[in-house]
Design a protein around this motif. Structure first.
Motif, PDB file in Angstrom:
ATOM      1  N   GLY A 279       0.833  -1.206   0.000  1.00  0.00           N
ATOM      2  CA  GLY A 279       0.000   0.000   0.000  1.00  0.00           C
ATOM      3  C   GLY A 279       0.865   1.253   0.000  1.00  0.00           C
ATOM      4  N   GLY A 280       1.955   1.232   0.778  1.00  0.00           N
ATOM      5  CA  GLY A 280       2.866   2.375   0.815  1.00  0.00           C
ATOM      6  C   GLY A 280       3.516   2.609  -0.534  1.00  0.00           C
ATOM      7  N   VAL A 281       3.937   1.517  -1.177  1.00  0.00           N
ATOM      8  CA  VAL A 281       4.580   1.630  -2.489  1.00  0.00           C
ATOM      9  C   VAL A 281       3.586   2.221  -3.494  1.00  0.00           C
ATOM     10  N   LEU A 282       2.338   1.731  -3.468  1.00  0.00           N
ATOM     11  CA  LEU A 282       1.329   2.209  -4.420  1.00  0.00           C
ATOM     12  C   LEU A 282       0.985   3.674  -4.167  1.00  0.00           C
ATOM     13  N   TYR A 283       0.830   4.025  -2.872  1.00  0.00           N
ATOM     14  CA  TYR A 283       0.502   5.404  -2.507  1.00  0.00           C
ATOM     15  C   TYR A 283       1.598   6.345  -2.991  1.00  0.00           C
ATOM     16  N   SER A 284       2.853   5.911  -2.748  1.00  0.00           N
ATOM     17  CA  SER A 284       3.998   6.708  -3.172  1.00  0.00           C
ATOM     18  C   SER A 284       4.007   6.870  -4.696  1.00  0.00           C
ATOM     19  N   SER A 285       3.736   5.781  -5.434  1.00  0.00           N
ATOM     20  CA  SER A 285       3.685   5.860  -6.895  1.00  0.00           C
ATOM     21  C   SER A 285       2.626   6.861  -7.333  1.00  0.00           C
ATOM     22  N   ALA A 286       1.443   6.788  -6.692  1.00  0.00           N
ATOM     23  CA  ALA A 286       0.356   7.699  -7.062  1.00  0.00           C
ATOM     24  C   ALA A 286       0.763   9.149  -6.818  1.00  0.00           C
ATOM     25  N   LEU A 287       1.435   9.394  -5.669  1.00  0.00           N
ATOM     26  CA  LEU A 287       1.889  10.754  -5.346  1.00  0.00           C
ATOM     27  C   LEU A 287       2.857  11.254  -6.403  1.00  0.00           C
ATOM     28  N   VAL A 288       3.809  10.390  -6.797  1.00  0.00           N
ATOM     29  CA  VAL A 288       4.843  10.812  -7.739  1.00  0.00           C
ATOM     30  C   VAL A 288       4.247  11.105  -9.112  1.00  0.00           C
ATOM     31  N   ILE A 289       3.424  10.158  -9.653  1.00  0.00           N
ATOM     32  CA  ILE A 289       2.961  10.366 -11.024  1.00  0.00           C
ATOM     33  C   ILE A 289       1.901  11.470 -11.115  1.00  0.00           C
ATOM     34  N   SER A 290       1.206  11.751 -10.006  1.00  0.00           N
ATOM     35  CA  SER A 290       0.194  12.802 -10.064  1.00  0.00           C
ATOM     36  C   SER A 290       0.777  14.160  -9.682  1.00  0.00           C
ATOM     37  N   GLY A 291       2.055  14.173  -9.244  1.00  0.00           N
ATOM     38  CA  GLY A 291       2.633  15.423  -8.767  1.00  0.00           C
ATOM     39  C   GLY A 291       1.962  15.908  -7.491  1.00  0.00           C
TER      40      GLY A 291
ATOM     41  N   ARG B 261      -1.133  16.097  -6.540  1.00  0.00           N
ATOM     42  CA  ARG B 261      -2.332  16.927  -6.619  1.00  0.00           C
ATOM     43  C   ARG B 261      -3.446  16.078  -7.216  1.00  0.00           C
ATOM     44  N   SER B 262      -4.681  16.594  -7.172  1.00  0.00           N
ATOM     45  CA  SER B 262      -5.770  15.854  -7.798  1.00  0.00           C
ATOM     46  C   SER B 262      -5.975  16.399  -9.205  1.00  0.00           C
ATOM     47  N   ILE B 263      -6.352  15.487 -10.109  1.00  0.00           N
ATOM     48  CA  ILE B 263      -6.431  15.837 -11.525  1.00  0.00           C
ATOM     49  C   ILE B 263      -7.891  15.769 -11.963  1.00  0.00           C
ATOM     50  N   MET B 264      -8.413  16.909 -12.395  1.00  0.00           N
ATOM     51  CA  MET B 264      -9.797  16.933 -12.875  1.00  0.00           C
ATOM     52  C   MET B 264      -9.825  16.434 -14.326  1.00  0.00           C
ATOM     53  N   LEU B 265     -10.902  15.727 -14.675  1.00  0.00           N
ATOM     54  CA  LEU B 265     -11.045  15.263 -16.049  1.00  0.00           C
ATOM     55  C   LEU B 265     -11.660  16.379 -16.903  1.00  0.00           C
TER      56      LEU B 265
ATOM     57  N   LEU C 184     -14.686   4.963  -9.423  1.00  0.00           N
ATOM     58  CA  LEU C 184     -14.685   6.151  -8.565  1.00  0.00           C
ATOM     59  C   LEU C 184     -14.217   7.379  -9.347  1.00  0.00           C
ATOM     60  N   ALA C 185     -13.151   7.194 -10.152  1.00  0.00           N
ATOM     61  CA  ALA C 185     -12.640   8.301 -10.968  1.00  0.00           C
ATOM     62  C   ALA C 185     -13.721   8.779 -11.939  1.00  0.00           C
ATOM     63  N   GLY C 186     -14.500   7.830 -12.517  1.00  0.00           N
ATOM     64  CA  GLY C 186     -15.570   8.202 -13.430  1.00  0.00           C
ATOM     65  C   GLY C 186     -16.665   8.983 -12.723  1.00  0.00           C
ATOM     66  N   ARG C 187     -17.036   8.513 -11.520  1.00  0.00           N
ATOM     67  CA  ARG C 187     -18.137   9.164 -10.805  1.00  0.00           C
ATOM     68  C   ARG C 187     -17.747  10.563 -10.326  1.00  0.00           C
ATOM     69  N   LEU C 188     -16.492  10.711  -9.861  1.00  0.00           N
ATOM     70  CA  LEU C 188     -16.071  12.009  -9.324  1.00  0.00           C
ATOM     71  C   LEU C 188     -15.415  12.882 -10.382  1.00  0.00           C
ATOM     72  N   ALA C 189     -15.254  12.323 -11.614  1.00  0.00           N
ATOM     73  CA  ALA C 189     -14.632  13.046 -12.727  1.00  0.00           C
ATOM     74  C   ALA C 189     -13.258  13.594 -12.353  1.00  0.00           C
ATOM     75  N   SER C 190     -12.524  12.830 -11.533  1.00  0.00           N
ATOM     76  CA  SER C 190     -11.174  13.248 -11.171  1.00  0.00           C
ATOM     77  C   SER C 190     -10.375  12.053 -10.665  1.00  0.00           C
ATOM     78  N   GLY C 191      -9.075  12.242 -10.598  1.00  0.00           N
ATOM     79  CA  GLY C 191      -8.211  11.229 -10.011  1.00  0.00           C
ATOM     80  C   GLY C 191      -7.305  11.892  -8.998  1.00  0.00           C
ATOM     81  N   SER C 192      -7.048  11.217  -7.856  1.00  0.00           N
ATOM     82  CA  SER C 192      -6.169  11.817  -6.853  1.00  0.00           C
ATOM     83  C   SER C 192      -5.550  10.713  -6.011  1.00  0.00           C
TER      84      SER C 192
END
Lengths: 319, 336
Positions: free
Chosen positions: A128-140, A142-146, A230-238
């Motif tokens: 979970g830590g590795v995945l969370y860290s990956s998400a933080l790095v590739i998203s910079g 921040r949350s990304i609106m579609l 979830l990304a589809g419903r909230l129209a964003s990824g974070s």
């Protein structure tokens, strides 16, 4: 406590308590807020439950084996980030990429757990830590609106089919696939056997390691699918999109009557559990309970449900 | 820096003691070697690493993980796990910020507030222990529930606010220096001293090792397993509460996000230090080494310009590597 449970007959209790609880809760909330029982509200309830149910379904496979997956919320968040970043370039391929990543992460957790013999809660906590860290790095971070153009790819999630919201259809497909996997395949039966008694399953020639790894792959894949929805419903990824979903998901599985010790459980029970969690959440919102303070209730519900459903004969020493 | 404690070795069930002792020595020295190598590598890349200013920075980054790790060590030594670190820490920090001189209400209880927070830490630990022992709920499930209850309670108390702390004594833990290091660092070292005494010179410490080494044997030897477990969880709760006080002092306020990510660092530090998750092996001194490894690595990555968000992933890999290397697989056929 345990004598009280014994007198009632623990199996019968396990069987019917979740469904009874759900019905009573629906009636209670309906009595307090008649709006709740209208078809539109119930449809909304089902839509809101879908993501939780998909997450909980994946982790059900792992819990059936007697393990646990604490990385699902990080996987779902990472999947939402991947979709938000790549949907413009790959179109529908972005969803496949996200789910493929989930399967891969599950495979790695499974291998770490089975081959390196690391207890599942610690292996998946680390994953979970590795995945969370990956998400933080590739998203910079921040949350990304579609953008509007990207949202058109989400119509299978946000649109409707014959009047039913797409997200409910996805939930139903997950229910059918997962139920068949769990109740009508060799993998499902072996899982129950391993959960019920691992040495016996091993001695009977079940390839325990392979079944376990497959369960983690499923858990990772379903977690990624939940993130995509979830990304589809909230129209964003974070990177923190699904951060509040770990506890409700595990609670849904356990509240449904699947024992944390493994061996006993089903996807149907997880559906009932997920609905209970959703109704409780809506009930608390009606009552005006702070959304963060709701975690207090879920924490209590989790502990009580584990205490009721756990098979104590299987763990002479509780650690 | 750390010497393997004899009590740990004696608690190990093994048919070939001589062989096991040598294995154990190597396992407990490996983290120290890793730490020294890490320091040498980072210092050779960036000599600033060895400056006094950087030592102070490292000490300040290490004080909270150390205090949390001390508490978690006792739980892991029993073969259990405590996921409620963030819950207790957040609750403690928030309640402290409401009771000392602050920007939101008229309270100014000073030391009394600190005492209250310690009692709350012990109380949460007591609840953990009682649910775990009396209802026979596995510790990772009990403490997972308590984790979210703790954070939820802190949120409910705050209602989404953050409370600024104006108490000079609390702020002084982070700001005031003694011999160049922040007062909080000395407090953390005092905690290490207390933990060492508990581990080596009290009945509770010995019983915790005995439980981790083999619970059935411990129970048959007349140890009250339930009492030891509950007391260990209370002890851990007090350490997490102290961690909460230090975190509130460092941040200067109490908010509900103050605990985020701390469980992860704590577990990493304890297992990287060489304390086995299966229980019975390890010591609080090894946790000190583990904390220093985690903090020095993070510090080195900052010096080399690696973004902080990568550190969580690196810690995750460290957990897997450390646990995979330290587990004695002969003792466990079923891994769940």
């Amino acid at each position: 406590m345990s004598t009280f449970v014994d007198r009632l007959g623990i199996d019968r209790l396990r069987q019917w308590l979740p469904l009874t609880t759900l019905v009573i809760l629906v009636i209670l909330v309906g009595a307090l807020q008649p709006v709740f029982l209208q078809p539109a509200t119930l449809l909304q309830l089902a839509s809101d439950t879908a993501v939780l149910f998909i997450l909980a379904t994946g982790v059900t496979f792992v819990i059936m084996l007697g393990g646990i997956d604490l990385s699902i919320q990080s996987m779902a968040s990472l999947a939402s980030v991947v979709v938000a970043l790549t949907v413009a370039r790959f179109g529908y391929g972005a969803f496949a990429l996200a789910i493929g990543l989930g399967l891969l992460a599950g495979l790695l957790s499974g291998i770490a757990h089975v081959r390196l013999k690391i207890p599942s809660f610690i292996a998946t906590l680390a994953m979970g830590g590795v995945l969370y860290s990956s998400a933080l790095v590739i998203s910079g971070e921040r949350s990304i609106m579609l953008a509007d153009a990207e949202r058109s790819y989400q119509s299978w999630i946000t649109g409707t089919v014959f009047g039913a919201p797409g997200v409910i259809i996805i939930g139903l497909v997950v229910l059918i696939v997962a139920h068949v996997l769990q109740a009508h395949t060799r993998f499902g039966r072996y899982s129950a056997a391993i959960g019920a008694g691992e040495p016996a399953a091993y001695a009977s020639g079940v390839k325990v390691g392979r079944q376990k790894i497959f369960a983690f792959v499923l858990s990772g894949g379903f977690a990624a699918l939940a993130g995509v929805v979830l990304a589809g419903r909230l129209a964003s990824g974070s990177p923190t999109l699904a951060a509040e979903l770990l506890l409700p998901s595990i609670a849904a599985v356990v509240v449904g009557g699947t024992a944390i010790t493994g061996g006993v459980g089903s996807i149907w029970r997880t559906l009932v559990g997920a609905l209970i969690i959703s109704v409780v959440r809506i009930g608390m919102t009606f009552l005006g309970v702070n959304i963060f303070a709701q975690n207090i209730v879920f924490g209590v519900v989790l502990i009580v449900a584990v205490a009721i459903t756990i098979d104590r004969s299987k763990i002479p020493i509780v650690k | 820096m750390s010497t393997p404690t004899t009590s740990a070795t004696s608690a190990l069930p093994d048919a070939t003691p001589a062989k096991h002792v040598s294995r154990f020595r190597l396992a407990s020295w490996a983290p120290v070697i890793v730490l020294v190598l890490l320091c040498i590598i980072i210092a050779s890349i960036n000599p600033n690493f060895l400056s006094f200013g950087n030592f102070v920075r490292i000490s300040q980054a290490a004080m909270i993980p150390l205090v949390l790790g001390l508490g978690a060590t006792f739980i892991i030594l029993m073969g259990s796990i405590d996921l409620s670190v963030e819950g207790v820490l957040t609750l403690a920090a928030v309640i402290l910020s409401m009771l000392v001189l602050n920007g939101a209400n008229g309270n100014d209880y000073g030391l009394l507030a600190v005492l209250a927070v310690l009692v709350i830490g012990a109380a949460v630990g007591f609840v953990n222990g009682v649910i775990h022992v009396k209802l026979k709920v596995p510790s990772f499930m009990t403490t997972l529930g308590i984790w979210f209850i703790g954070v939820g309670a802190a949120n409910a108390l705050l209602g989404g606010m953050a409370i600024r702390i104006n108490d000079p004594m609390i702020r002084g833990l982070a700001i005031e220096r003694f011999l160049g290091f922040a007062r909080g660092v000395w407090l953390a070292l005092a905690c290490l001293g207390v933990a060492l005494v508990v581990q080596n010179y009290t009945r509770l410490g010995r019983h915790i090792y005995a439980l981790g080494g083999g619970e059935e044997l411990a129970a048959l030897s007349g140890i009250s397993v339930a009492r030891v477990r509950i007391m260990a969880f209370m002890l851990a709760g007090v350490f997490y509460a102290i961690g909460g006080i230090l975190a509130a002092a460092q941040l200067g306020l109490g908010n509900a996000q103050i605990g985020n990510g701390r469980l992860f660092t704590t577990v990493t530090a304890v297992v990287v230090g060489g304390t086995a998750l299966s229980g019975g092996q390890g010591s609080v001194l090894q946790t000190l080494v583990g904390v220093l490894i985690v903090v020095v690595l993070a510090n080195g990555m900052v010096l080399m310009g690696v973004p902080p968000s990568v550190q969580i992933g690196v810690q995750g890999l460290m957990i897997i590597a450390a646990v995979a290397l330290s587990i004695d697989r002969k003792l466990m056929r079923i891994v769940k």
